[in-house]
Design an enzyme around this catalytic site. Structure first.
Site, short mmCIF file in Angstrom:
data_model
loop_
_atom_site.label_atom_id
_atom_site.label_comp_id
_atom_site.label_asym_id
_atom_site.label_seq_id
_atom_site.Cartn_x
_atom_site.Cartn_y
_atom_site.Cartn_z
N TYR A 130 0.77 -1.21 -0.10
CA TYR A 130 -0.05 0.02 -0.02
C TYR A 130 0.87 1.29 0.10
O TYR A 130 1.96 1.37 0.98
CB TYR A 130 -1.20 0.17 1.12
CG TYR A 130 -1.56 1.44 1.32
CD1 TYR A 130 -2.81 1.58 0.58
CD2 TYR A 130 -1.33 2.33 2.16
CE1 TYR A 130 -3.52 2.80 0.69
CE2 TYR A 130 -1.82 3.39 2.42
CZ TYR A 130 -2.96 3.94 1.54
OH TYR A 130 -3.72 5.02 1.65
N LYS B 135 -15.69 46.43 38.64
CA LYS B 135 -17.04 46.11 38.01
C LYS B 135 -17.00 45.57 36.46
O LYS B 135 -17.50 44.72 36.22
CB LYS B 135 -18.15 47.16 37.95
CG LYS B 135 -19.36 47.10 37.65
CD LYS B 135 -20.36 48.29 37.91
CE LYS B 135 -20.78 48.19 39.14
NZ LYS B 135 -21.66 47.23 39.85
N ASN C 76 -13.93 5.91 3.14
CA ASN C 76 -12.59 5.10 3.64
C ASN C 76 -12.42 5.55 5.01
O ASN C 76 -12.35 4.64 5.81
CB ASN C 76 -11.52 5.12 2.64
CG ASN C 76 -10.37 4.47 3.19
OD1 ASN C 76 -10.48 3.17 3.61
ND2 ASN C 76 -9.19 5.00 3.26
#
EC number: 4.3.1.24
Length: 712
Positions: free
Chosen positions: A104, A452, A483
């Protein structure tokens, strides 16, 4: 297994398989032995070493993070012993090609088209790199679609390390070339997006291969930030004048790995481990300034829960709080009217070890998982010389990265949530045990709103962080003609975790500045209270001790009760206008005198012994003297001439405070000054991003012996 020069395979003898651990569970467990803090210290030590020596199996996330960040002054070296092994596999590939062996990616097409065949191995590799160059960079647009420089360097290092093990079929010279790019600070341009980390990080890694093969679209960034083409990059890195002509399997070896996802994950986890320790120390400082009860860290409580992360988090907090001047002072305060006060602290303080412990365990486990990944062989096929075959598997699947990063991101979000809860308690005068609302420090609170805006910013950070906590790995799409029908999304998850880490740094920076503000306010509070007590005592002695003819007056017995009022009352509840009749101080001082007068009986009918008759003179003199003395105390504080020194200097948390205040040059924020909270938070954030917070953080824990205090 390592391939040897004579073409045989040899198992690498490790502690795991030598001890009969074929499944590697014992080795994984052993890696988690010892304290998390000791592990972080080891990481920092590794991070600061001047060289990284690659051999394929001992790379750490700290070394990856160091290589990523230190683009100058750090040298990457390859173990020469790996050369023969790498060459043996490369030779095997060429020999098998010559023999006509069908493998492969060597003689076949790729993925779903692996049914195709070719004998043109070199041309096949060239085409692999071309079609994988599918990334978009967005050149000339406002959108930056290029992978960060640091992540690319990390990927290069990790890919070289995995290929050094000699199962992939690539020439050693290619690995040397990548190393030269690293050492000369030349970084290929990789696309930010386009990988699913399933057959590895194919698309981004193909751009490293593109530079090595001289593709005309390949670019790199030089040491000074200049854009280089492949030819210029090769010349500057002293690689040579010839680009590489890829041999069979070499293109696949370069791109078919998880290095981009695991490289970025390594960077993230190095910082996440440090921020986890920071969150423990910050929680202890929070307990100090909130006048918390330290028993929440008692070892017996956590021993009975069994979780090591929780036990260590509690022990670290216990160490910081042990002997703390704030905790000693708080204990005395808790003894005043105990039945009128909450028996225990709120969850953000009291359960912080239980909250942080699991997050630390997750981060630590993820660290070990990624450390295994960066030392793994993760491409396909793998070459077994002794068996004379290519093994077709799926080590390119980056699931350990995706899962580890999802889990780490959730842990980061949980740490941020705790910080936000703690921050919210700290700035809220209903919960912060006497600190002013929004941690305001001005003389006139009507013109000072302190933190704040910072609290609003913290809410924003926390909300985004909670959103990012959502998993990436649950959004898999089937790819490449079905695949790659399951894929890890490892790099995407790493990127999102990196974003989360950035936000946690924003939160940590803001919280640290707020904690330093609270520390300074406690110092100011102590000096102001001391001033008020002195003035009340002086005025009481002058106006209440004797009558009009110099005789001792019954009101002289009121002084102790008057001072108790000052001791009990929150200083910042009245200090902006201490003699106001609408504020609690004057009301309660008067109530003391009234109560004594009511108990004075028949003496109240005599002007010479009446306590009621003394109230007006006491209050009049107090109103004359107290505002002046309070202002004097404020001026003394502003000029560093306080009568009472800052308690923080006697605490183990002092190194962090000193770092933020002295090294970074931050100061008490007030509405009377021009500087904004964001400017101060920015200083801490920048220092945190540069790693400067590490040393003061570890200094706070320098005396910890790695164990909780004995149970008494």
């Amino acid at each position: 297994m390592d391939a040897t020069p004579n073409g045989k395979d040899a198992f690498v003898v490790t502690a795991a398989n030598a001890a009969g651990d074929p499944l590697n569970w014992a080795a994984a467990a052993e890696a988690l032995s010892g304290s998390h803090l000791d592990e972080v210290k080891r990481m920092v030590a590794e991070y600061r070493k001047p060289a990284v020596r690659l051999g394929g199996q001992t790379l750490t996330i700290a070394q990856v993070a160091a290589t990523a960040a230190h683009d100058q002054g750090l040298k990457v070296e390859l173990a020469e012993s790996a050369r023969a092994c790498v060459k043996a596999i490369s030779d095997w590939v060429m020999e098998s090609m010559d023999k006509g062996t069908d493998s492969y990616g060597i003689t076949t097409g790729f993925g779903a088209t692996s049914h195709r065949r070719t004998k043109q191995g070199g041309a096949l590799q060239k085409e692999l790199i071309r079609f994988l160059n599918a990334g978009i960079f967005g050149n000339g647009t406002e959108s930056n679609c290029t992978l960060p420089h640091t992540a690319t360097r990390a990927a290069m290092l990790v890919r070289v390390n995995t290929l050094l093990q000699g199962y992939s079929g690539i020439r050693f010279e290619i690995l040397e070339a990548i190393t030269k790019l690293l050492n000369n600070n030349i970084t290929p341009c990789l696309p930010l997006r386009g990988t699913i980390t399933a057959s590895g990080d194919l698309v981004p890694l193909s751009y490293i291969a593109g530079l090595l093969t001289g593709r005309p679209n390949s670019k790199a960034v030089g040491p000074s930030g200049e854009i280089l083409n492949a030819k210029e990059a090769f010349e500057l890195a002293n690689i040579g004048s010839e680009f590489f002509e890829l041999q069979p399997k070499e293109g696949l070896a370069l791109v078919n790995g998880t290095a981009v996802g695991s490289g970025l994950a390594s960077i993230v986890l190095f910082e996440a481990n440090i921020l986890a320790v920071l969150s423990e120390v910050i929680s202890a400082i929070f307990a100090e300034v909130m006048q918390g009860k330290p028993e929440f860290t008692d070892h017996l409580t956590h021993k009975l829960k069994h979780h090591p992360g929780q036990i260590e988090a509690a022990a670290i907090m216990e160490h910081i709080l042990d002997g703390s001047s704030y905790i000693k002072a708080a204990k005395k305060l808790h003894e005043i009217d105990p039945l009128q006060k909450p028996k225990q602290d709120r969850y953000a303080l009291r359960t912080s070890p239980q909250w942080l412990g699991p997050q630390i365990e997750v981060i630590r486990f993820s660290t070990k998982s990624i450390e295994r990944e960066i030392n793994s062989v993760n491409d396909n096929p793998l070459i077994s010389v002794s068996r004379n075959k290519a093994l077709h598997g799926g080590n390119f699947q980056g699931t350990p990265i995706g899962v580890s990063m999802d889990n780490t991101r959730l842990a980061i979000a949980s740490i941020g949530k705790l910080m936000f809860a703690q921050f919210s308690d700290l700035v809220n005068d209903y919960y912060n045990n006497g600190l002013p609302s929004n941690l305001t420090a001005s003389r006139n609170p009507s013109l000072d709103y302190g933190f704040k805006g910072a609290e609003i910013a913290m809410a924003s950070y926390c909300s985004e962080l909670q959103y990012l906590a959502n998993p990436v790995t649950s959004h898999v799409q089937s790819a490449e003609q079905h695949n790659q029908d399951v894929n890890s999304l490892g790099l995407i998850s790493s990127r999102k975790t990196n974003e989360a880490l950035e936000i946690l740094k924003l939160m940590s920076s803001t919280f640290l500045v707020a904690l330093c503000q609270a520390i300074d306010l406690r110092h100011l509070e102590e000096n102001l209270k001391n001033t008020v007590k002195n003035v009340v005592s002086q005025v009481a002695k002058r106006t209440l001790t004797t009558g009009v003819n110099g005789e001792l007056h019954p009101s002289r017995f009121c002084e102790k009760a008057l001072l108790k009022v000052v001791e009990r009352e929150y200083t910042f509840a009245y200090i902006d206008d201490p003699c106001s009749g609408t504020y609690p101080l004057m009301q309660k001082l008067r109530q003391v005198l009234v109560d004594y007068a009511l108990a004075n009986g028949e003496n109240e009918k005599n002007l010479n012994t009446s306590i009621f008759q003394k109230i007006a003179s006491f209050e009049e003199e107090l109103k004359t003297l107290l505002p002046k003395e309070v202002e004097g105390a404020r001026l003394a504080y502003e000029n560093d001439q306080c009568a009472i020194p800052n308690k923080i200097k006697d605490c183990r948390s002092y190194p962090l405070y000193k770092f933020v205040r002295e090294e970074l040059g931050t100061s008490l924020l007030t509405g009377e000054k021009v500087i904004s909270p964001g400017e101060e938070c920015d200083k801490v954030f920048s220092a945190m991003c540069q790693g400067k917070i590490i040393d003061p953080l570890l200094e706070c824990l320098g005396e910890w012996n790695g164990a909780p205090l004995p149970i008494c």
